[in-house]
Structures are given as C-alpha cells and as structure tokens.
Design a protein around this motif. Structure first.
Motif, short mmCIF file in Angstrom:
data_model
loop_
_atom_site.label_atom_id
_atom_site.label_comp_id
_atom_site.label_asym_id
_atom_site.label_seq_id
_atom_site.Cartn_x
_atom_site.Cartn_y
_atom_site.Cartn_z
N GLN A 150 0.88 -1.20 -0.04
CA GLN A 150 0.15 0.01 -0.10
C GLN A 150 0.85 1.29 0.02
O GLN A 150 1.99 1.14 0.38
CB GLN A 150 -1.00 -0.01 1.13
CG GLN A 150 -0.14 0.20 2.59
CD GLN A 150 -1.26 -0.20 3.55
OE1 GLN A 150 -2.39 0.29 3.40
NE2 GLN A 150 -0.68 -0.17 4.92
N MET A 151 0.42 2.40 -0.69
CA MET A 151 1.35 3.58 -0.80
C MET A 151 1.01 4.38 0.50
O MET A 151 0.25 3.85 1.40
CB MET A 151 0.84 4.48 -1.78
CG MET A 151 -0.49 4.99 -1.54
SD MET A 151 -0.67 6.37 -3.00
CE MET A 151 -1.95 7.49 -2.46
N GLY A 152 1.88 4.87 0.97
CA GLY A 152 1.90 6.08 1.89
C GLY A 152 2.55 5.25 3.27
O GLY A 152 3.07 4.61 3.31
N PHE A 153 2.35 6.19 4.31
CA PHE A 153 2.89 5.90 5.71
C PHE A 153 2.17 6.60 6.81
O PHE A 153 1.42 7.68 6.35
CB PHE A 153 4.56 6.11 5.69
CG PHE A 153 4.82 7.63 5.53
CD1 PHE A 153 4.94 8.51 6.63
CD2 PHE A 153 4.82 8.23 4.25
CE1 PHE A 153 5.23 9.78 6.52
CE2 PHE A 153 4.96 9.63 4.02
CZ PHE A 153 5.18 10.43 5.26
N PRO A 154 2.23 6.29 7.87
CA PRO A 154 1.73 6.74 8.96
C PRO A 154 2.06 8.08 9.67
O PRO A 154 3.38 8.08 9.63
CB PRO A 154 1.41 5.55 10.07
CG PRO A 154 2.72 4.66 9.83
CD PRO A 154 3.18 5.01 8.45
N LEU A 155 1.45 8.88 10.21
CA LEU A 155 1.69 9.72 11.25
C LEU A 155 1.32 9.14 12.62
O LEU A 155 0.21 8.89 12.87
CB LEU A 155 0.83 10.96 10.84
CG LEU A 155 0.93 12.39 12.13
CD1 LEU A 155 2.30 12.53 11.95
CD2 LEU A 155 -0.02 13.36 11.54
N ILE A 156 2.19 9.31 13.45
CA ILE A 156 1.68 8.81 14.85
C ILE A 156 1.59 10.06 15.72
O ILE A 156 2.56 10.61 15.87
CB ILE A 156 2.88 7.97 15.18
CG1 ILE A 156 3.10 6.53 14.32
CG2 ILE A 156 2.42 7.19 16.83
CD1 ILE A 156 2.92 5.20 14.55
N TYR A 157 0.57 10.15 16.47
CA TYR A 157 0.13 11.01 17.31
C TYR A 157 0.27 10.67 18.78
O TYR A 157 -0.24 9.27 19.11
CB TYR A 157 -1.29 11.64 17.01
CG TYR A 157 -1.45 12.75 18.07
CD1 TYR A 157 -1.15 14.01 17.94
CD2 TYR A 157 -2.16 12.48 19.23
CE1 TYR A 157 -1.17 15.28 18.73
CE2 TYR A 157 -2.51 13.48 20.30
CZ TYR A 157 -1.89 14.70 20.04
OH TYR A 157 -2.12 15.93 20.83
#
Ligand code: BES
Ligand code: ZN
Length: 787
Positions: free
Chosen positions: A418-425
């Motif tokens: 899958q494309m993209g990546f996470p932002l972890i808050y």
C-alpha cells in the motif's frame, strides 16, 4: 527450445532490420524464415517459417542490422574529445530496463536468463570490453585494421545486464583481496582519476566487504568500472562491466570536492552490491524492481560506512533518502513500492524515489527490526537459494522469516503493497512515577489531515527512549492497530520521551505540545543524537507544510539549533528553510525569511570561517560549503564581499579556489551578479577539463536573476556546450534559482517540449525535468496549467 510445434517465433526487437533468419533443429536441416512482421508499438518481431518447427532443441540464427543511435540507450555512441582536441565517438551500451532489444533481437525480460558468448570486431587500436574476460583476440581476415575479440561465456544472466564498450581508454588496475582483477577505465590521459574508485574504495574494500557480508564470493574473474562521457543514468551495474557517468567515478586529487568523493563511494558501493543483489539473483519481473534498487540503495550506505566511517553516512541517509521518500509518499498520487507494470514506458517510470528511497528506508527499518545477524543469515539463504535464478519480494521475506522467526511478510506487506505511511500522534499523562503514553496512527498526507473513507493501517515497529538514555530504547513494540496505550515505568515528570530512535521507523511523529516543549532543551544541549534532532526538525517542517501545526511555532524551534555542529542536521534544516522560502516568494514575506535565514546561519558561518582549520575533516568541509553558500545566496554582506574577492583571485589565477569552496562562491557571485559575471562563469565552463567542474558550474548558473540573463542560461542548457544528460540540471537550476527563473524555465520547457521529449524519449530524465521545473509553483492556476 521449441516447446510446442509452431511456425512462428515472436521476440523483442526495436529499431532493427532483420536480413535473414533461420532455424536448425538439432541434427536436422535449417529452415529459413520467410516473413518478418514488426510490431513496433510492442517492440516485437514475429518470424514466420514456411513449415512447422517441431518440439525439441535447435539453433536460431539471425543476421540483422541495427543502429548505433544517439539516444543514450541500447547500443549508442558517446562523444568525447581526445587530449589533442579531436572529436571522436565511443560505442557503448545501456540496456536496462528494456533496450537490449535495440542491440540484438532477444527475449528481453529479466526472468528469461541465458548465457552469452560475445565477440566484437573492432578497430585494432581501440579498447573492447564486455561482461567477461577476453579469451581470444585475432586479426580480422577481411580487413587488417580490425581485430576480432572473443570473450568468455557469461554465467546464466538476464539480457538487461549484458554490456559492451568500444573506445579509447586508459586504466588503473589492482587485484582485490579475494583475487578478482579490478580495473577502472578512464578517458585517455586521466588514469590518475581512477585511483580513488579503485584503491580508496573498490579493490581494497568493497568487493571483499560484500563477499563477507553475503558470504557468497563474486562469481566472475574480473570487474571493470568505466567512465562514459554521455550517460543517462548515474551508473549501471552490468555484470562485470559497470558503466558510470564520469562524475560518478572520476576523482581528481586537487579538483574534486568532498561531496564528489562521497558520491563516487556511494555509487560504486551501490553498483557493486547489484553484482550479487540483482545480477546473481534477479527480480522476477519489473514489479519487483524495488528489490534491486531499494536494497542496493540501502546497502551502499552500509558499505560506505565500512570504508569511510568519518563520513557519518547513515545520518546523511536520513536526509538524502528517508525524508525524500516521505516527502513524495505523502502525496495523493504516490504509488505502492510494488506496482504492476507492463509496457516499457511504464517500466521507466518506476525508477523513482519510491523504489529507491522508500525501498531503502523500509529495508533499513526491517534490518533494525530483525537485527544484523539474522538479517545476514536470511540474505545468504536468499542469495544461495536463488542464484542464477529469479525471485520475487515474497521470496526475500520467506528467507528472512526463516532466519529470524519473526512475521516478516505480515509486517512488510503493509509497507510495500500500500502507498503512504503513518503519522503517529502521541500524548503522555503522568501517573505518579510512570508516564502513560497514548499513540494513534493515521495516514500522513501532505495536503492536511487524512480525510479518506478507509483507514489504511501499518504494522509499525516503534521504539521509545527517555532522557535517561537517549541512545537506547526503553520500550520496543510492534504497533499493529490504530491505537495503543502503554506505560513507561519509572519516568519522572521532568524526563522527556522520544519516539523513533535513530529515525529508523518509516513514520512521522506528532507530539502533544507539552511533549514537544520538553524535547527542545535536548536539542539545544545536544543530548539528543544528531539523527534524532534531524528527524524531529524534519517532522515539524513537514507537519507545518501540511497545515497540521503552525509554521511560526516551527520557526521558533529553530532557535534551539544555535549550537548545532552537525553537517547533516544543517543540511536538512537548510533544505526545509529553502522550501519555505520558495513558498514565501509567492507572498510579501520573502525579504523577511531571507533575514531569518541570515540570522540562523550567521553564527555557524562565523564559527567556521572561510579556511579549513588544522584537524578538520570531510564533514567540516561539507558544512562550510553549505553554510557559506546559504549565507551568500541570502545576501549576507560579509560573505558576499569575501566571495567576490576570492572569485576575483581565482579568475586572475592568483589564488585558485579549493574545490570545496567553488560551489558556494559561484552561487553567491552569480546570485548577486550581472552579465559580466555570467560571461566569466561561461568562460570557466568552457575552459574546464573535468566534467565535475562543468557540472558544478551548470548547476549554479540558474542563480542569476536578471530576466535576459536567465534566458541566456536556458539557451545554454540546450547548446552543444552541455552534455545531453546534464541539460536537465541546468534548467532545474534556473527553476530553483529564483521566482523569475521558475516561470521562465516552465515556459522554456513548454516552448522546447518537442526537442526535449525527443532527446529523452520518455525516459526517467524527462520526469526529473518536469519535477524540477514545476516543484516551486504554489497556486491552483499553475497546478491546472501543469496538468
Ligand atoms: N540500475 C540502475 C541504473 C538505471 C537507472 C538503469 C534507471 C535504468 C534506468 C543503477 O543501479 C542505479 O540505480 N543508478 C543510480 C545511482 C545510484 C547510486 C542511486 C542512478 O543512475 O541514479
Ligand atoms: Zn541500482
């Protein structure tokens, strides 16, 4: 081998005229093909035979004529000037991804491997090279000015790795510790410039390093590294005959700058890694190209770190690859690492930052998650199991899973499919002596908070440290759900908490305001390691660009960098301020940001001064160049004056500028220069003997700001003075140099589209050109126009 009776043979072929073709079944009489039907769009030809070819083995013979083209692909000619000033041509090959079919008809797919017996008939005073060593060289019967050179049979290999070169070259040679003959071929009279690649890096260290790392020896008796004048890519890993741009291989002890040395080391490390990873074991299909390129783009750093520990190269990885990948992968039109491709034009498109830099970044994360020992075991398993064969992404995961016992495929599929990546808050709550952390993951988007309907999820290896020990993880977990709460035992209120040690995890972090506040002193007193300071700063700028946090707040954090000594941290910071400054050039705040930049960079500029101090090394030289260039461009008065003075001395031959100071001085005097400055630079360009110096000048010419001079630079970009592969960086330099330049470059690209398109034939240089030209635009009208 005919597997099924047929009267047709279909094979790849482009820009080739077949004269005769015949098929001789083993032990039987040959049959001549009677029809050659070219399917030009598909780059194929169908050979039709008058009778049925029966099942069994046989010999297909084709007599054909091809073209020695000027397109820098297939079998092409490369122009050079002899020491005596004559213009001549070398004949060279570049087959990856799908251009072997321009040199000879073949089945031009990575999974169709074969051995190759190559003979070349060449003028007897020319050097003739191919993948293997020469086994025979004899006069050519019909013409005494020619010789026939026969090379040993290759191992089983893919067509895109076949290569041959005919031209005039000098070389230096050595035997590597493990007995492989290494030669570096240079233009005539420049053998000295091959020594860095040969001794400094390759022969002495790189080959044995990989042999040891993979526990698999280099399988050929020789390896040649050769500098090619006209060359589209940076370098190409042809098995046993690696081709390079001149600037990616040649180092002149006096005239090459530190960043060139580093670049040569990285490129050599990259291409030699492919000799195992790519050449010995090849991807099944171009969908798995990232395996080749991502892996080589990771391990080149491991190799350079081994050869040149003083380069602190892993910190540079984060700035050069990791953050670059995140930049692109946060866009809505990014793509997954594994992407299905068909037509050759689609294959060309995936030689991009996702395959290279995101690929390398997720492998770095994986290596960290597995640990070096098991990672190496897995690599060895993979390379021995699939040697001389092909493999897909899953095959690598299988081997690493066997070696480590960890759920590699499950984790990695979330990163490659899958494309993209996470932002972890993350936010923290103090509960007596513990801190309770709450983590939430959401896709990170450059355009603002994720608002999609589905909720893509990643399996994220997360590490957390505290001020107790900023270099050692207190907690390591695999975050495999949208939210997570965890307790950090014995963590006092005054202690700070940081996620993503070493900036290894491929995600961005958004801290609660309190958590961020508590980290600032750790930047200022340098207790946070450089790579973590870099990552933190990069996340902040990126969150601000996405409109998630305030730009003003981020600029305030910049104050914490007053004591910053690290080159790479500065370099990344400088890049981010550059992007901001480009954005602000569309507003009334441009002058103010220039003042801000001068204020940020003056203290370090004063500390460094212009001349190297005793005991300084590689990174000091890079830092000085960066800071002086930045100050000079931003119009820092003292820097501008000193740059002008030194430039004058340089031009008058009184005192030649050291290679490391040239770029910053050139860019400064051009930015604030007039038509005579430009003329002087163009004269220096003409006189330069080294391609490195020519490129150095080409890249900074766009700093000039007067409209008529910008036009002059743009015309120069397409002139005979600039090698075709370098035109792109001249135009890119204009687009990046100023607001006026950006508009002018875009217009120039549109006005000259036909010529540019023909020149690059839709290859990756054309995508680079477009990216560089339109990067700085920031409004809807321009976006629509570009589309
Ligand atoms: N296999 C590529 C060369 C290549 C690139 C062929 C694009 C066809 C299309 C080679 O291994 C490579 O990746 N070269 C890099 C340099 C490297 C140090 C990142 C390049 O050419 O930019
Ligand atoms: Zn590569």
């Amino acid at each position: 081998q005919v597997k099924q009776a047929t009267n047709q043979i279909v094979m790849n072929c482009a820009d080739i005229d077949i004269i005769t073709a015949s098929y001789a079944p083993q032990g039987d009489e040959e049959v001549h093909a009677t029809g050659f039907n070219y399917q030009n769009e598909d780059e194929k030809v169908t050979l039709s035979f008058p009778s049925t070819l029966q099942k069994g083995t046989g010999m297909l013979k084709i007599d054909f004529v091809g073209e020695l083209n000027d397109k820098m692909k297939g079998f092409y000619r490369s122009k050079y000037t002899t020491p005596g000033g004559d213009t001549r041509y070398a004949a060279v090959t570049q087959f990856e991804a799908t251009d072997a079919r321009r040199a000879f008809p073949c089945w031009d797919e990575p999974a169709i491997k074969a051995t190759f017996d190559i003979s070349l008939v060449v003028p007897k005073d020319r050097v003739a090279l191919s993948n293997m060593n020469v086994v025979d060289r004899k006069p050519y019967p019909d013409d005494e000015s020619l010789v026939e050179v026969k090379f040993a049979r290759t191992p089983t290999m893919s067509t895109y790795l076949v290569a041959f070169v005919v031209g005039e070259y000098d070389f230096v040679e050595a035997r590597s510790l493990d007995g492989v003959l290494v030669r570096v071929y240079t233009p005539v009279g420049k053998a000295e410039q091959g020594k860095f690649a040969q001794e400094g890096n390759v022969a002495a260290k790189t080959l044995p390093f990989y042999k040891d790392y993979f526990n698999v020896p280099y399988p050929l008796p020789k390896i040649d590294l050769i500098a090619i004048a006209d060359f589209a890519a940076g370098a190409m890993e042809n098995w046993g005959l690696v081709t390079y741009r001149e600037t990616a291989l040649l180092i002149d002890p006096k005239n090459s700058c530190s960043s060139s040395r580093q670049w040569v080391a990285l490129v050599v490390g990259h291409e030699l890694a492919h000799q195992w990873f790519g050449n010995l074991v090849t991807m099944e299909w171009w969908t798995h190209l990232w395996l080749n390129e991502g892996f080589a783009s990771w391990i080149e750093y491991l190799c350079v770190d081994h050869c040149f520990p003083e380069y602190d190269i892993w910190t540079q990885f984060v700035s050069a690859d990791y953050t670059r990948a995140q930049e692109l992968d946060a866009l809505d039109n990014s793509h997954p690492i594994e992407v299905s491709v068909g037509h050759p034009s689609e294959v060309d498109e995936i030689f991009d930052a996702i395959s290279y830099s995101k690929g390398a970044s997720v492998i770095r994360m994986l290596h960290d998650y597995i640990g070096d020992e098991d990672f190496r075991k897995g690599m060895n398993l993979y390379l021995t199991k699939f040697q001389q064969k092909n493999a897909a992404t899953e095959d690598l995961w299988d081997s690493l899973e066997k070696a480590s016992g960890k759920p590699i495929a499950a984790v990695m599929n979330t990163w490659t499919k899958q494309m993209g990546f996470p932002l972890i808050y993350v936010e923290a709550e103090q509960q007596e002596d513990d801190k309770v952390l709450k983590l939430v993951q959401k896709k990170f988007c450059a355009s603002g908070p994720y608002a999609g309907e589905d909720f893509p999820m990643w399996m994220v290896p997360i590490s957390i440290c505290t001020s107790d020990d900023p270099t050692c993880a207190k907690v390591q977990i695999l975050m495999d759900k949208p939210e997570l709460t965890l307790v950090l035992k014995d963590t006092k209120p005054e202690q700070w908490v940081k996620l993503n040690l070493g900036t290894v995890g491929f995600y961005r972090t958004q801290y609660s305001p309190e958590m961020l506040e508590s980290l600032i002193p750790a930047i200022k007193d340098l207790s946070l390691p450089p790579v973590d300071r870099l990552g933190l700063q990069n996340d902040l700028f990126s969150l601000a660009r996405a409109g998630i946090i305030s730009t003003v707040e981020v600029l305030k954090v910049m104050e914490a960098f007053v004591n910053e000594p690290n080159y790479t941290v500065w370099s990344d910071l400088s890049c981010n301020l550059g992007i901001l400054s480009t954005l602000l050039s569309h507003t009334d705040f441009y002058e103010e940001i220039q003042v801000f930049v001068r204020d940020v960079f003056s203290p370090i500029g004063e500390r460094l001064g212009w001349d190297p101090k005793p005991g300084e090394g590689h990174l000091d030289a890079l830092l000085r160049g960066l800071v002086l260039g930045k100050l000079g461009k931003a119009g820092h008065k003292a820097t501008l004056e000193e740059a002008r003075r030194r430039f004058k001395d340089h031009v008058e031959g009184k005192h030649i500028l050291s290679a490391d100071l040239r770029s910053p001085v050139y860019v400064t005097i051009l930015k604030h220069g007039d038509s005579s400055t430009l003329d002087t630079m163009l004269k220096l360009h003409k006189q330069a003997d080294m391609q490195e110096e020519k490129n150095r000048i080409e890249r900074v010419l766009g700093a000039i700001s007067q409209p008529e001079l910008i036009q002059k630079v743009l015309s120069f970009a397409l002139s005979e003075e600039v090698r075709p592969q370098d035109t792109v960086s001249v135009i890119g330099g204009v687009a990046g140099g100023s607001k006026q330049g950006r508009k002018a470059a875009w217009k120039f690209v549109r006005d000259n589209w036909e010529e540019l398109y023909n020149r690059y034939q839709g290859g990756f240089l054309i995508s680079r050109l477009i990216k560089l030209t339109v990067d700085g635009f920031a409004n809807d009208k321009m976006a629509a126009e570009v589309k």
